[in-house]
Design a protein around this motif. Structure first.
Motif, PDB file in Angstrom:
ATOM      1  N   GLN A 187     -48.991  -4.846  18.293  1.00  0.00           N
ATOM      2  CA  GLN A 187     -50.119  -4.117  17.232  1.00  0.00           C
ATOM      3  C   GLN A 187     -48.865  -2.962  17.362  1.00  0.00           C
ATOM      4  OE1 GLN A 187     -52.915  -3.902  17.101  1.00  0.00           O
ATOM      5  NE2 GLN A 187     -53.534  -6.484  17.722  1.00  0.00           N
ATOM      6  N   LEU A 188     -48.447  -2.155  16.178  1.00  0.00           N
ATOM      7  CA  LEU A 188     -47.722  -1.192  15.983  1.00  0.00           C
ATOM      8  C   LEU A 188     -48.106  -0.003  15.501  1.00  0.00           C
ATOM      9  CD1 LEU A 188     -45.081  -3.948  14.113  1.00  0.00           C
ATOM     10  CD2 LEU A 188     -45.112  -2.684  16.282  1.00  0.00           C
ATOM     11  N   GLY A 189     -49.675   0.161  16.125  1.00  0.00           N
ATOM     12  CA  GLY A 189     -50.304   0.898  15.799  1.00  0.00           C
ATOM     13  C   GLY A 189     -50.813   1.143  14.597  1.00  0.00           C
ATOM     14  N   GLY A 190     -50.263   1.784  13.191  1.00  0.00           N
ATOM     15  CA  GLY A 190     -51.447   1.524  11.899  1.00  0.00           C
ATOM     16  C   GLY A 190     -50.340   0.798  11.277  1.00  0.00           C
ATOM     17  N   ILE A 191     -49.495   0.101  11.247  1.00  0.00           N
ATOM     18  CA  ILE A 191     -48.751  -0.439  10.153  1.00  0.00           C
ATOM     19  C   ILE A 191     -48.670  -2.108  10.757  1.00  0.00           C
ATOM     20  CG2 ILE A 191     -46.211  -1.617   9.792  1.00  0.00           C
ATOM     21  CD1 ILE A 191     -45.307   1.714  10.814  1.00  0.00           C
ATOM     22  N   ASP A 192     -49.284  -2.874   9.967  1.00  0.00           N
ATOM     23  CA  ASP A 192     -49.526  -3.936   9.550  1.00  0.00           C
ATOM     24  C   ASP A 192     -48.488  -4.916   9.383  1.00  0.00           C
ATOM     25  OD1 ASP A 192     -51.527  -6.449   9.840  1.00  0.00           O
ATOM     26  OD2 ASP A 192     -52.963  -5.855   8.168  1.00  0.00           O
ATOM     27  N   LEU A 193     -47.770  -5.701  10.034  1.00  0.00           N
ATOM     28  CA  LEU A 193     -46.632  -6.968   8.986  1.00  0.00           C
ATOM     29  C   LEU A 193     -47.294  -8.363   9.513  1.00  0.00           C
ATOM     30  CD1 LEU A 193     -43.977  -4.811  11.515  1.00  0.00           C
ATOM     31  CD2 LEU A 193     -44.747  -4.806   9.191  1.00  0.00           C
ATOM     32  N   ALA A 194     -48.886  -8.767   9.326  1.00  0.00           N
ATOM     33  CA  ALA A 194     -48.987  -9.977   8.938  1.00  0.00           C
ATOM     34  C   ALA A 194     -48.714  -9.674   7.315  1.00  0.00           C
ATOM     35  CB  ALA A 194     -50.872 -10.005   9.839  1.00  0.00           C
ATOM     36  N   PRO A 195     -48.895  -9.098   6.623  1.00  0.00           N
ATOM     37  CA  PRO A 195     -48.519  -9.634   5.386  1.00  0.00           C
ATOM     38  C   PRO A 195     -46.933  -9.940   5.224  1.00  0.00           C
ATOM     39  CG  PRO A 195     -49.999  -8.125   4.968  1.00  0.00           C
ATOM     40  CD  PRO A 195     -49.600  -7.732   6.780  1.00  0.00           C
ATOM     41  N   LEU A 196     -46.121  -9.213   5.371  1.00  0.00           N
ATOM     42  CA  LEU A 196     -44.837  -9.825   5.447  1.00  0.00           C
ATOM     43  C   LEU A 196     -44.975 -10.991   6.742  1.00  0.00           C
ATOM     44  CD1 LEU A 196     -42.091  -9.152   5.043  1.00  0.00           C
ATOM     45  CD2 LEU A 196     -41.437  -7.338   7.165  1.00  0.00           C
TER      46      LEU A 196
END
Length: 95
Positions: A65-74
């Protein structure tokens, strides 16, 4: 077998396009350029979420979990790129 290779590559291209469209649309919605109360925008957003959430969900469970950053699409885009490279380098198996 070459047809199978071309179909797989086409599906990966479509997935790539959907992910890019989803990311751009999420930015535009967050910056209030697009409004989800408009029916067309809401339908496109709903369609993209229905298509991509089953792909993103396993990736989100693995990634921290990185807070409000979603890196799943990347991560999914990188996975698609890696899969394309592997398929192209093993093209001889499809011929």
């Amino acid at each position: 077998m070459q047809s199978l290779f071309q179909i797989i590559m086409l599906l990966l291209d479509v997935l790539w396009f959907f992910i890019i469209a989803h990311v751009i649309m999420s930015w535009l919605i967050n910056f209030q350029v697009l409004n989800t109360s408009q029916q067309l925008v809401a339908q496109i957003w709903y369609m993209l979420n229905r298509i991509l959430e089953p792909i993103y969900a396993p990736v989100r469970r693995i990634m921290p979990q990185l807070g409000g950053i979603d890196l799943a699409p990347l991560a999914v885009l990188l996975g698609v790129a890696v899969l394309r490279i592997v398929l192209v380098n093993n093209y001889a198996l499809f011929v």
